[in-house]
Design a protein around this motif. Structure first.
Motif, PDB file in Angstrom:
ATOM      1  N   PRO B  55       0.829  -1.211   0.000  1.00 41.74           N
ATOM      2  CA  PRO B  55       0.000   0.000   0.000  1.00 41.74           C
ATOM      3  C   PRO B  55       0.866   1.265   0.000  1.00 41.74           C
ATOM      4  O   PRO B  55       0.585   2.215  -0.710  1.00 41.74           O
ATOM      5  N   SER B  56       1.941   1.252   0.767  1.00 39.23           N
ATOM      6  CA  SER B  56       2.777   2.449   0.899  1.00 39.23           C
ATOM      7  C   SER B  56       3.860   2.449  -0.169  1.00 39.23           C
ATOM      8  O   SER B  56       5.003   2.136   0.088  1.00 39.23           O
ATOM      9  N   GLY B  57       3.488   2.814  -1.416  1.00 35.59           N
ATOM     10  CA  GLY B  57       4.491   2.800  -2.479  1.00 35.59           C
ATOM     11  C   GLY B  57       4.712   1.379  -2.941  1.00 35.59           C
ATOM     12  O   GLY B  57       4.390   0.417  -2.258  1.00 35.59           O
ATOM     13  N   SER B  58       5.276   1.229  -4.117  1.00 36.18           N
ATOM     14  CA  SER B  58       5.386  -0.090  -4.714  1.00 36.18           C
ATOM     15  C   SER B  58       6.570  -0.886  -4.194  1.00 36.18           C
ATOM     16  O   SER B  58       7.571  -0.325  -3.737  1.00 36.18           O
ATOM     17  N   GLY B  59       6.447  -2.199  -4.254  1.00 40.17           N
ATOM     18  CA  GLY B  59       7.565  -3.059  -3.913  1.00 40.17           C
ATOM     19  C   GLY B  59       8.726  -2.832  -4.876  1.00 40.17           C
ATOM     20  O   GLY B  59       9.879  -3.115  -4.549  1.00 40.17           O
ATOM     21  N   LEU B  60       8.400  -2.317  -6.054  1.00 40.94           N
ATOM     22  CA  LEU B  60       9.459  -2.035  -7.024  1.00 40.94           C
ATOM     23  C   LEU B  60      10.437  -1.002  -6.474  1.00 40.94           C
ATOM     24  O   LEU B  60      11.641  -1.123  -6.659  1.00 40.94           O
ATOM     25  N   ASP B  61       9.884   0.016  -5.795  1.00 36.76           N
ATOM     26  CA  ASP B  61      10.757   1.045  -5.223  1.00 36.76           C
ATOM     27  C   ASP B  61      11.693   0.452  -4.185  1.00 36.76           C
ATOM     28  O   ASP B  61      12.869   0.796  -4.120  1.00 36.76           O
ATOM     29  N   VAL B  62      11.135  -0.442  -3.389  1.00 36.91           N
ATOM     30  CA  VAL B  62      11.955  -1.087  -2.370  1.00 36.91           C
ATOM     31  C   VAL B  62      13.072  -1.875  -3.033  1.00 36.91           C
ATOM     32  O   VAL B  62      14.239  -1.792  -2.649  1.00 36.91           O
ATOM     33  N   CYS B  63      12.686  -2.618  -4.065  1.00 37.55           N
ATOM     34  CA  CYS B  63      13.671  -3.427  -4.762  1.00 37.55           C
ATOM     35  C   CYS B  63      14.780  -2.545  -5.311  1.00 37.55           C
ATOM     36  O   CYS B  63      15.965  -2.842  -5.172  1.00 37.55           O
ATOM     37  N   ARG B  64      14.389  -1.435  -5.917  1.00 37.31           N
ATOM     38  CA  ARG B  64      15.378  -0.523  -6.487  1.00 37.31           C
ATOM     39  C   ARG B  64      16.314   0.010  -5.407  1.00 37.31           C
ATOM     40  O   ARG B  64      17.531   0.033  -5.568  1.00 37.31           O
ATOM     41  N   ALA B  65      15.711   0.401  -4.288  1.00 44.01           N
ATOM     42  CA  ALA B  65      16.506   0.946  -3.187  1.00 44.01           C
ATOM     43  C   ALA B  65      17.499  -0.085  -2.660  1.00 44.01           C
ATOM     44  O   ALA B  65      18.651   0.223  -2.364  1.00 44.01           O
ATOM     45  N   ILE B  66      17.043  -1.326  -2.588  1.00 45.20           N
ATOM     46  CA  ILE B  66      17.946  -2.379  -2.112  1.00 45.20           C
ATOM     47  C   ILE B  66      19.079  -2.589  -3.107  1.00 45.20           C
ATOM     48  O   ILE B  66      20.241  -2.720  -2.729  1.00 45.20           O
ATOM     49  N   ARG B  67      18.740  -2.569  -4.380  1.00 44.21           N
ATOM     50  CA  ARG B  67      19.761  -2.781  -5.411  1.00 44.21           C
ATOM     51  C   ARG B  67      20.824  -1.682  -5.418  1.00 44.21           C
ATOM     52  O   ARG B  67      21.939  -1.893  -5.876  1.00 44.21           O
ATOM     53  N   GLU B  68      20.446  -0.512  -4.912  1.00 45.78           N
ATOM     54  CA  GLU B  68      21.431   0.566  -4.877  1.00 45.78           C
ATOM     55  C   GLU B  68      22.520   0.295  -3.852  1.00 45.78           C
ATOM     56  O   GLU B  68      23.589   0.879  -3.905  1.00 45.78           O
ATOM     57  N   ARG B  69      22.216  -0.584  -2.907  1.00 46.83           N
ATOM     58  CA  ARG B  69      23.218  -0.773  -1.871  1.00 46.83           C
ATOM     59  C   ARG B  69      23.695  -2.209  -1.720  1.00 46.83           C
ATOM     60  O   ARG B  69      24.554  -2.475  -0.886  1.00 46.83           O
ATOM     61  N   SER B  70      23.146  -3.129  -2.528  1.00 44.51           N
ATOM     62  CA  SER B  70      23.505  -4.524  -2.310  1.00 44.51           C
ATOM     63  C   SER B  70      23.148  -5.396  -3.509  1.00 44.51           C
ATOM     64  O   SER B  70      22.288  -5.050  -4.309  1.00 44.51           O
TER      65      SER B  70
END
Lengths: 224, 224
Positions: B55-70
């Motif tokens: 609900p709070s923003g897409s899981g895609l954003d989370v995935c992208r954020a994780i990929r930026e650091r790992s």
DNA sequence: CCGGACGGTTACAAAGTGGTTACGCCGCGC
DNA sequence: GCGCGGCGTAACCACTTTGTAACCGTCCGG
């Protein structure tokens, strides 16, 4: 195990490619008929998945063109309304078909079935007579001798020759396979590559035992 | 082995967490995007399972954020109707996906496959020949010598090489494993890392005994 | 005979690859 | 703030691979 996937719908293409890659297959992609044939010649995949309706000419034409040069298993993708096309496809020599939409699981099951049927399950061990080519490490083994390191281009040349072992392969086709579009018509490139390869693999490069010349036509790998 | 599970559906979250815990994995949970990233940073899990629609923003954003650091393996959870999202997810760098509903058995199989692919499966000790790598302490032991401390990147490099000991590993694959998306195509990064690693582990860095070069292909860890 | 096409060979230039040295940036503990 | 380790980047060198041209013989039709 390498699979060529041809589809003009990018999303579907990526999805299919990903499902296959997940399952451990090597995947190469093409989005139109021209690219499909070029990629086929360049990569020599072990199986082809082909959307039957492409904007740039029909998938049937691609299937026919592939059948002219190889007996590789071909799977067609169709939508339900195209049943006449489907009949044609099977006549031309396609081996199986899948109706959209389909699940990745179904796709994989069918692909595995096709490969099993074609007897291709065991690795990509590429061999002919006493020659064994390892595409991974770019090395060629002759009988029990120490293996010979080949360059990138030499490996590609041997790949096609071994795949067609015993048969004459035209210079034009070798050029297309090794250099793609760019090498078209340039005999000198091929002349050189053959020369260099013979220096490496032939006991007596002047009297080739493996890589024979077929004057006026091309080259042939001796079946020994 | 620690796994982060992100899902806003409490029932599903608990079910997945339970199945994983049951199988012996450590589990940390999050129910929204903010908590997901905070937990990721705090816990540095070995694998992430991520519902694609939160609900709070897409899981895609989370995935992208994780990929930026790992380069940690990421598995997405989707429902069948979200296939375009799925393609986006894979482009961003997710490693696998599961379509709801799924069985715990399937989930575990996929999780194990992902971990195996990432070379993280067998405990923390990886070995090949006389080389033993400890992922926890970032240290490498050669025979009975004192163990050598490796940096983060050196450890990742050795990890893949040891997992594939004796076989050639392509430069492209090493780059993807060590740097993820970002390193793609940059030979110099790999050149440097190999150089520094050889200085540390080779008795004579000019004539490598362990970390061999396969010209035109990649590197190979000597089977010794 | 002559001359051109063709394939093999030699020679060299151009481009690419891998090892090495050097330097700068950044985060971190002191 | 300073020094240091870890890492990215660039530049240089040696060597290999690849591209290009020229030359040589043989074969073959005129």
């Amino acid at each position: 195990m390498k699979i060529l996937v041809v589809d003009d719908d990018r999303d579907l293409l990526e999805l299919v490619a990903f499902a296959l890659a997940q399952a451990g297959f090597g995947v190469v992609k093409a989005m139109d008929t021209r690219a499909a044939l070029a990629t086929f010649d360049a990569e020599l995949p072990n199986l082809v998945i082909l959307d039957i309706n492409l904007p740039s000419g029909s998938g049937l034409d691609v299937c026919r063109a592939i059948r002219e040069r190889s007996t590789v298993p071909v799977m067609m993708l169709t939508v339900r309304s195209e049943e006449e096309d489907l009949v044609k496809a099977l006549e031309i020599g396609a081996d199986d078909y899948l109706t959209k939409p389909f699940s990745p699981r179904t796709l994989l099951a069918r692909v595995r079935a096709l490969l099993r049927r074609a007897g291709l399950e065991a690795g990509d061990a590429l061999a002919a007579g006493s020659l064994r080519l390892d595409l991974e490490s770019h090395s060629l083994r002759i009988g029990d001798e120490a293996s010979i390191r080949l360059t990138r281009l030499e490996t590609r040349l041997m790949q096609l020759l071994i795949a067609q072992a015993g048969k004459v392969v035209s210079a034009e086709r070798l050029l297309a396979h090794v250099w793609g579009q760019r090498g078209s018509g340039d005999r000198q490139l091929l002349k050189q590559l053959v020369h260099r390869l013979r220096q490496k693999i032939e006991p007596d490069p002047a009297a080739p035992r493996y890589l024979h010349t077929e004057p006026g036509v091309g080259y042939r790998l001796g079946a020994d």
